[in-house]
Design an enzyme around this catalytic site. Structure first.
Site, PDB file in Angstrom:
ATOM      1  CG  ASP A 204      -1.167   5.021   4.989  1.00 31.37           C
ATOM      2  OD1 ASP A 204      -2.189   4.572   4.434  1.00 31.37           O
ATOM      3  OD2 ASP A 204      -1.168   6.003   5.754  1.00 31.37           O
ATOM      4  CB  SER A 205       1.215   9.824   4.667  1.00 30.03           C
ATOM      5  OG  SER A 205      -0.184   9.861   4.840  1.00 30.03           O
TER       6      SER A 205
ATOM      7  CG  ASP B 110      -8.680   2.072  -0.791  1.00 30.98           C
ATOM      8  OD1 ASP B 110      -9.603   2.794  -1.221  1.00 30.98           O
ATOM      9  OD2 ASP B 110      -8.777   1.420   0.267  1.00 30.98           O
TER      10      ASP B 110
ATOM     11  CG  PHE C  38      -3.514   5.986  -0.738  1.00 28.78           C
ATOM     12  CD1 PHE C  38      -3.240   7.249  -0.233  1.00 28.78           C
ATOM     13  CD2 PHE C  38      -3.476   5.799  -2.118  1.00 28.78           C
ATOM     14  CE1 PHE C  38      -2.945   8.309  -1.082  1.00 28.78           C
ATOM     15  CE2 PHE C  38      -3.177   6.847  -2.981  1.00 28.78           C
ATOM     16  CZ  PHE C  38      -2.912   8.103  -2.462  1.00 28.78           C
TER      17      PHE C  38
ATOM     18  CB  CYS D   2     -14.056   6.243  -0.854  1.00 28.62           C
ATOM     19  SG  CYS D   2     -12.735   7.201  -0.126  1.00 28.62           S
TER      20      CYS D   2
ATOM     21  NE  ARG E  40      -9.949  -5.685   3.469  1.00 25.45           N
ATOM     22  CZ  ARG E  40     -10.556  -4.595   3.967  1.00 25.45           C
ATOM     23  NH1 ARG E  40     -10.094  -3.396   3.698  1.00 25.45           N
ATOM     24  NH2 ARG E  40     -11.615  -4.707   4.733  1.00 25.45           N
TER      25      ARG E  40
HETATM   26  N1  SAH Z   1      -6.752   0.415   1.630  1.00 21.45           N
HETATM   27  C1  SAH Z   1      -6.989   0.586   3.044  1.00 21.45           C
HETATM   28  C2  SAH Z   1      -7.771   1.857   3.363  1.00 21.45           C
HETATM   29  C3  SAH Z   1      -7.141   3.141   2.869  1.00 21.45           C
HETATM   30  S1  SAH Z   1      -7.687   4.563   3.726  1.00 21.45           S
HETATM   31  C4  SAH Z   1      -7.687  -0.666   3.591  1.00 21.45           C
HETATM   32  O1  SAH Z   1      -8.125  -1.524   2.804  1.00 21.45           O
HETATM   33  O2  SAH Z   1      -7.797  -0.793   4.812  1.00 21.45           O
HETATM   34  C5  SAH Z   1      -6.664   5.824   3.090  1.00 21.45           C
HETATM   35  C6  SAH Z   1      -5.263   5.869   3.652  1.00 21.45           C
HETATM   36  O3  SAH Z   1      -4.540   6.859   2.932  1.00 21.45           O
HETATM   37  C7  SAH Z   1      -5.109   6.245   5.116  1.00 21.45           C
HETATM   38  O4  SAH Z   1      -4.415   5.234   5.783  1.00 21.45           O
HETATM   39  C8  SAH Z   1      -4.262   7.542   5.120  1.00 21.45           C
HETATM   40  O5  SAH Z   1      -3.304   7.570   6.177  1.00 21.45           O
HETATM   41  C9  SAH Z   1      -3.568   7.449   3.802  1.00 21.45           C
HETATM   42  N2  SAH Z   1      -3.144   8.695   3.161  1.00 21.45           N
HETATM   43  C10 SAH Z   1      -3.845   9.832   2.986  1.00 21.45           C
HETATM   44  N3  SAH Z   1      -3.160  10.708   2.229  1.00 21.45           N
HETATM   45  C11 SAH Z   1      -1.986  10.105   1.903  1.00 21.45           C
HETATM   46  C12 SAH Z   1      -0.862  10.485   1.127  1.00 21.45           C
HETATM   47  N4  SAH Z   1      -0.827  11.654   0.482  1.00 21.45           N
HETATM   48  N5  SAH Z   1       0.143   9.606   1.000  1.00 21.45           N
HETATM   49  C13 SAH Z   1       0.106   8.411   1.616  1.00 21.45           C
HETATM   50  N6  SAH Z   1      -0.941   7.989   2.349  1.00 21.45           N
HETATM   51  C14 SAH Z   1      -1.972   8.839   2.503  1.00 21.45           C
END
Ligand code: SAH
Length: 396
Positions: free
Chosen positions: A250-251, A300, A228, A340, A212
């Site tokens: 994000d979803s 991510d 995400f 990840c 980040r």
């Molecule tokens: N980048 C973030 C962590 C991401 S974790 C940080 O630095 O804190 C992964 C995220 O993806 C979660 O919040 C989850 O809700 C979201 N997610 C999972 N599948 C998804 C999709 N198909 N579309 C949008 N978001 C999604």
């Protein structure tokens, strides 16, 4: 005397290299009575004691090694020592110069298979993910309290992997002050709230702390797309690094609610981040159809492939989002793309991104590589500990 786990002939090789997992196929027999989580002396087929391990009768990983010294004693003092060692390692990293949050225990890589502990300010969040960790839960909680002088320990033993060990979920305060549900975290001067009760995993993704920060340095003057975004980690870092504007997708509506709070908790232009509740796969297509362009895109996603067996389907998903993201890059644009998935190693991930660039018709170069922050160490004997990887790709 401990009950014994006797290995099949020739199956002691990985143990001799200090790999901590014993799979069901390597087990010849158990001698004596062993209940879930009990300590076993592991012996080679010819009777040599090799290690002490915790018995996981329900799991394909039938035992996880606590110590490669068969003469050691697994008791409260053992856990106090291992946890003190984990805490000492973090002190040498001097993470507290930049943040009040860190991963205190990282499972196998800290010699504590199945135990994950994150510290958010004065609150610890613990996950007991193996039969052995579960067996020693009380002793571990006491040792954590002692080592960290924390105000409370919240348990988030609700990860799916617990089912593989034959356990249901358990969450709630395990020690201390029951009001510490929302923790205020500071990371390089940025403020984040962590919801330890309802957040994903333990509440925050500490493994991305340094990445980040790198995105923050790169974001100045750019239009940024954070896919995400969870509670807004990369989006807020980019904005505080001088991004023109950020779209964060994000979803999870609950995650976006915390993301908005996080934005408000920082001295930043509140309208500069547009939060979008949507499926990233669909939203990337919508942005493409609108001919949107970005100077920096962050991808991510969650773990698409927890194990190598799921790598094929995961590869399709990674390729899809990377292809779309590369098409959205303006000339000179950057893509910070992560995986990840333990089942997708760096070389495979790189070839997926290469395939995505080829199909997108985009010439691109890798200019940097990302990994998990140093408080997520990888024991050299345990390559599985290396799960987070990422590439910084430049479209010239
Ligand atoms: N980048 C973030 C962590 C991401 S974790 C940080 O630095 O804190 C992964 C995220 O993806 C979660 O919040 C989850 O809700 C979201 N997610 C999972 N599948 C998804 C999709 N198909 N579309 C949008 N978001 C999604």
């Amino acid at each position: 005397m401990n009950p014994a786990l006797v290995l099949k002939a020739g199956r002691e090789k990985s143990l001799r290299r200090h790999h901590p997992w014993i799979f069901s196929g390597a087990v010849e027999r158990i001698e004596g009575e062993a209940a879930s989580g009990d300590t076993l002396t592991v012996r080679s087929a010819d009777g040599k004691p090799l290690a002490l391990a915790a018995w996981s009768p329900k799991s394909q990983i039938r035992a996880r090694v606590w110590s490669f010294d068969p003469g050691a004693k697994i008791d409260a003092a053992f856990f106090r020592t291992r946890i003190a060692e984990a805490a000492a390692l973090r002190r040498t990293l001097e993470i507290d110069r930049h943040s009040n949050a860190l991963r205190l225990v990282h499972g196998e890589s800290d010699g504590l298979p199945g135990l994950v502990v994150d510290r958010y300010g004065d609150v610890l969040v613990a996950q007991f993910l193996s039969a052995g960790a579960e067996r020693w839960r009380e002793e571990i909680l006491d040792a954590l309290r002692e080592a960290s002088a924390c105000e409370a320990i919240y348990e988030r033993s609700d990860a799916e992997v617990r089912a593989l060990e034959g356990f249901g979920p358990r969450t709630g305060f395990a020690r201390g002050n029951q009001n510490a549900r929302r923790c205020a975290v500071i990371e390089y001067g940025m403020n984040f709230r962590v919801d330890v009760e309802r957040g994903q995993k333990t509440g925050f993704f500490l493994d991305q702390r340094e990445n980040r920060q790198r995105v923050r340095e790169l974001a100045a003057g750019r239009e940024v797309l954070d896919c995400f975004c969870y509670t807004g980690g990369f989006a807020i870092a980019a904005l505080s690094g001088g991004a023109h504007g950020v779209i964060a997708v994000d979803s999870s509506g609950a995650a976006l609610e915390v993301a908005r709070e996080n934005l408000a908790a920082n001295a930043l232009e509140p309208d500069a981040i547009e939060f979008v509740e949507a499926d990233v796969f669909a939203h990337l297509r919508a942005l493409r159809d609108r001919r949107a362009q970005f100077g920096l895109v962050v991808l991510d996603p969650p773990k698409f492939a927890p194990t190598a067996a799921q790598a094929r389907n995961a590869a399709r998903a990674y390729k899809d989002i990377n292809l779309l993201a590369l098409k959205l890059l303006a000339p000179g644009g950057l893509l910070a793309t992560f995986s990840c998935s333990g089942g997708v190693p760096m070389d495979l991930f790189q070839s997926i991104v290469a395939g995505a660039a080829l199909d997108a018709g985009v010439q691109a170069k890798i200019i940097e590589r990302f990994a998990a922050a140093a408080d997520h160490p990888v024991a050299l004997d345990f390559p599985e500990g290396e799960y987070l990887k990422g590439l910084l790709v430049l479209r010239p």
